[in-house]
Scaffold this active site. Structure first.
Site, PDB file in Angstrom:
ATOM      1  N   CYS A 169      22.246  25.379  26.565  1.00 48.51           N
ATOM      2  CA  CYS A 169      21.860  24.163  27.294  1.00 48.51           C
ATOM      3  C   CYS A 169      20.846  23.374  26.470  1.00 48.51           C
ATOM      4  O   CYS A 169      20.948  22.146  26.341  1.00 48.51           O
ATOM      5  CB  CYS A 169      21.241  24.527  28.643  1.00 48.51           C
ATOM      6  SG  CYS A 169      22.338  25.375  29.789  1.00 48.51           S
ATOM      7  N   ASP A 206     -13.583  29.121   0.271  1.00 43.29           N
ATOM      8  CA  ASP A 206     -14.652  28.206  -0.123  1.00 43.29           C
ATOM      9  C   ASP A 206     -15.984  28.906   0.158  1.00 43.29           C
ATOM     10  O   ASP A 206     -16.031  29.830   0.987  1.00 43.29           O
ATOM     11  CB  ASP A 206     -14.519  26.917   0.698  1.00 43.29           C
ATOM     12  CG  ASP A 206     -15.697  25.984   0.487  1.00 43.29           C
ATOM     13  OD1 ASP A 206     -16.040  25.730  -0.680  1.00 43.29           O
ATOM     14  OD2 ASP A 206     -16.285  25.531   1.489  1.00 43.29           O
ATOM     15  N   ASP A 228     -12.302  20.300   0.513  1.00 43.01           N
ATOM     16  CA  ASP A 228     -11.338  21.406   0.599  1.00 43.01           C
ATOM     17  C   ASP A 228      -9.954  20.950   1.036  1.00 43.01           C
ATOM     18  O   ASP A 228      -8.977  21.697   0.899  1.00 43.01           O
ATOM     19  CB  ASP A 228     -11.833  22.474   1.595  1.00 43.01           C
ATOM     20  CG  ASP A 228     -13.133  23.116   1.154  1.00 43.01           C
ATOM     21  OD1 ASP A 228     -13.265  23.385  -0.051  1.00 43.01           O
ATOM     22  OD2 ASP A 228     -14.004  23.329   2.009  1.00 43.01           O
ATOM     23  N   ASP A 234     -13.792  24.288   4.817  1.00 43.62           N
ATOM     24  CA  ASP A 234     -14.289  23.501   5.947  1.00 43.62           C
ATOM     25  C   ASP A 234     -14.629  22.058   5.609  1.00 43.62           C
ATOM     26  O   ASP A 234     -14.844  21.248   6.507  1.00 43.62           O
ATOM     27  CB  ASP A 234     -15.536  24.165   6.529  1.00 43.62           C
ATOM     28  CG  ASP A 234     -16.769  23.924   5.654  1.00 43.62           C
ATOM     29  OD1 ASP A 234     -16.631  23.988   4.410  1.00 43.62           O
ATOM     30  OD2 ASP A 234     -17.839  23.662   6.212  1.00 43.62           O
ATOM     31  N   CYS A 279      20.338  28.497  29.720  1.00 46.05           N
ATOM     32  CA  CYS A 279      20.432  29.330  28.519  1.00 46.05           C
ATOM     33  C   CYS A 279      20.129  28.478  27.280  1.00 46.05           C
ATOM     34  O   CYS A 279      19.916  27.266  27.381  1.00 46.05           O
ATOM     35  CB  CYS A 279      21.813  29.971  28.395  1.00 46.05           C
ATOM     36  SG  CYS A 279      23.117  28.806  27.993  1.00 46.05           S
TER      37      CYS A 279
END
Length: 723
Positions: free
Chosen positions: A16, A413, A618, A614, A13
């Site tokens: 634990c 961008d 950026d 990308d 559970c």
């Protein structure tokens, strides 16, 4: 500092997981620990001085086991599920006869002609179910109590033991028999565990499917001859031969051959991608047509697939802000239930109702379910992030899922995000009678054949794609920022901007209207002249990706405001924004200025902003944004800065990422809501004696098992979400 992932066996559970987590955190040199019950994995960040054996001792000292080999993970999981299945079947099979003996006793139909023999049979059956088949439950409970913490097994162990002891009392005093209650509580607990283990196994299926994609062998060239080797022995620099229908064993560069490759496992894109010499190849993708020779660039843990698996594992264990409250509640849950059970028995005994006191207290212990709370977030994250990975959407930080749901503005961008990132020929205008567009292209490409300028390369590329032969040039001369002049077949050919044309005494006023229109569309215009005559003009632009306009429409439908943020000139930026329908344009900004723009849009944290980019320029803005989304076709630094990476590289993948984030967070909220409601309603119902009948604890056991299972099944629905 090092990061390690361990597969833990034996957790029953969430408590634990919390216990292992708290113990591991106390070890010197351990920086962060996260034990995820949903995937049974422990994620550790520690100093290099902390060895794996140190961490293994901590886990095994608590009564759990660490799986040594990753390759054994699926086998061990199947083994555990099968064991859980057998326990569930046998416990139910032996509990059912107890229902008949109970019915016989209430109807005063003593079996075997003796109530004593009947009671003895019930005792034996109940003992087998509760203490032999359910042995692991009691062992886990004892280990927990010995270390002064309480888990779900403590509640089950106390409930079944109390029922069993009161059953034994029936040998000496005339009271209702509790053996069938004890047996059915354990049977439903074991059935619930089996169903939950089976369902939880499915939450990690996406990750296992990714791991299975890797090729097992590679065919390499050694002294000109082919040799097949295991993938583990492949080295950087090896030349791999890949025939049609075969998987590309590892990441590399195509050195020879021409083919189409199915990259859907990496990008989610179904259309094959053309590959030729110089192109990059991704490991585990499938070669479809021609024979390829590929130079291995990355092997083992450095490959794209290995990195994706690592990113997905790290993301699945990350926590979202909404989980913190649930974690806090879960940590106090079991002790609170024990207190409620004690108060229940005391309260009913004061009222003089000992039967209600016993049954109500047992029901409180059994009906409580901290597992549903603990599973609510990690199961949804595991399934959602795994689903995204199969579609080329890598959610690298769990909090991105919650933040994306609160985002109001999407900042985009331009170059490489909205556009392809490379210039292409868009228009060819003819200004002289008797010649064609192909003639103009051929002369321009011949003049540019000695150029390294991106615009010149765009013209050469277009010419080659059309199958037009390029002539040899002489006396090539490049004029920086203006154009080129070269001799083609004995005649001077000029390709360049307005400044170069005018410097050579050529009149272009007659074409002003045409040129202005092209420039308003954000295109760069280059004139082509032969001798003293203008032949025509070629327009070049960084063209939009095919899916950009459709994606912007979808983003607006979703309620986002869109902003273009670019270092390009305002005229070009506005032309592109107008074409695709972007709401606002901020152009001619440097990387540090992009960060300022993001901060202004956030308005001191009041508005959540996502940034999509990308390039290296950026990265600062991606980090500043609440959710940084990196285009996977871009630079490594941009990808590292983003919380989400779109491997496919087009903006429809962004739309898919938003849909996935919203659906995953919606599922988390549903899971938490129903888990809280279940416990808020169930505990008072049990404590106030509403279920204080012989069947009450059995109903409670069934309800408890169903609550955990319902959370997992609700999370599994994310596997079918349309992206």
């Amino acid at each position: 500092m090092k990061k390690e992932i361990f597969k833990i066996l034996g957790m029953h559970c969430v408590s634990c997981a919390k216990n292992i987590e708290s113990r591991a955190k106390k070890h010197p040199g351990v920086l962060t620990v996260n034990v995820d019950f949903a995937s049974s994995k422990m994620f550790v960040e520690a100093e290099d001085s902390v060895s794996d054996s140190d961490l293994k001792k901590i886990v095994e000292g608590l009564g759990y086991k660490i799986l040594e080999e990753e390759s054994q993970e699926e086998i061990e999981e199947k083994k555990l599920v099968n064991q859980a299945k057998l326990r569930a079947i046998w416990s139910l099979a032996l509990s059912v006869p107890l229902m008949f003996t109970m019915a016989a006793m209430y109807l005063d139909w003593p079996l075997f002609g003796s109530p004593f023999l009947q009671l003895t049979l019930e005792t034996i059956l109940a003992f087998i179910v509760v203490y032999i088949i359910g042995f692991n439950v009691h062992l886990s409970a004892l280990r927990a109590i010995r270390r002064f913490f309480a888990n779900m097994d403590v509640l089950i162990s106390l409930g079944t033991t109390a029922a069993f002891i009161f059953g034994l009392a029936a040998f000496f005093v005339e009271i209702p028999v509790f053996f069938e209650i004890a047996a059915f509580i354990m049977a439903f607990q074991l059935l619930g565990r089996y169903l939950e283990a089976r369902a939880r196994g499915k939450t990690s299926e996406a990750l296992r499917e990714l791991l299975k994609l890797e090729a097992k062998t590679a065919r390499i060239l050694v002294n000109g001859k082919e040799k097949e080797i295991p993938i583990e022995k492949l080295k950087v620099g090896d030349i791999i031969v890949v025939r049609p229908g075969e998987k590309i064993p590892t990441d590399g560069i195509v050195t020879e051959g021409h083919s189409a490759v199915d990259e859907s496992m990496a990008t989610g894109e179904s259309m094959p991608v053309e590959k030729k010499a110089g192109d990059q190849a991704i490991g585990a993708t499938v070669n479809q047509e021609g024979l390829l020779k590929i130079k291995a660039v990355k092997v083992g843990k450095d490959t794209f697939l290995a990195q994706v698996v690592k990113l997905v594992e790290e993301a699945q264990r990350s926590r979202v802000p909404i989980q913190e409250f649930a974690d806090k509640v879960t940590s106090y849950f079991v002790p609170a239930v024990l207190i409620i059970a004690l108060l229940t028995i005391i309260g009913w005994l004061i009222l003089g109702k000992w039967f209600v006191a016993i049954v109500a207290a047992i029901t409180v212990l059994i009906i409580a379910c901290p597992c549903a709370l603990g599973l609510a977030t990690p199961t949804a994250l595991t399934v959602g992030i795994g689903r995204g990975a199969k579609q080329g959407i890598l959610i690298r930080r769990g909090e991105a899922i919650e933040l994306m749901g609160k985002t109001k503005i999407i900042v985009l961008d331009k170059t490489g995000t909205l556009t392809k990132g490379t210039p292409n020929v868009t228009d060819i205008k003819v200004f002289k009678e008797g010649i064609s567009e192909d003639d103009i292209l051929q002369k321009a490409a011949s003049a540019e054949s000695g150029s390294e300028h991106p615009l010149g390369k765009a013209i050469i590329k277009e010419t080659k794609e059309k199958g037009i032969e390029i002539s040899t040039s002489k006396n090539f001369k490049a004029l920086f920022g203006k154009g080129v002049i070269a001799e083609i077949n004995g005649k001077n050919v000029l390709v360049g901007r307005r400044e170069l044309v005018e410097e050579n005494g050529l009149d272009i006023s007659f074409a002003q209207e045409t040129i202005s229109k092209l420039q308003e569309e954000g295109k760069t215009v280059m004139f082509v002249a032969e001798g003293k005559k203008i032949l025509g003009a070629i327009a070049v632009a960084d063209t939009l990706k095919e899916e950009t306009k459709k994606a912007i429409v979808e983003l607006h439908k979703m309620g986002f405001k869109t902003v273009m943020l670019t270092g390009d000139n305002k005229k070009t930026a506005r032309a592109i924004a107008k074409k695709v329908g972007i709401d606002e344009v901020v152009a001619e900004v440097l990387p540090d200025e992009k960060v300022k723009v993001i901060k202004e849009l956030q308005k001191g944290g009041e508005i959540k902003v996502a940034m999509v980019g990308d390039g290296i320029n950026d990265a600062p803005a991606l980090t500043q944004a609440d959710v940084g989304v990196a285009i996977g076709t871009g630079t490594d630094i941009a990808i590292e800065a983003g919380k989400i990476t779109l491997v496919r590289g087009d903006l429809m993948a962004l739309v898919g990422a938003i849909r996935l984030s919203r659906a995953t967070f919606r599922t988390i909220r549903q899971n938490l809501f129903w888990a809280f409601i279940y416990n808020v309603v169930a505990l008072p119902v049990a404590a106030f004696g509403i279920l204080a009948t012989m069947m009450g604890p059995i109903i409670a056991a069934a309800a408890m098992a169903f609550s955990s299972l319902s959370v997992v099944l609700n999370s599994l629905k994310l596997r079918k979400i349309k992206l």
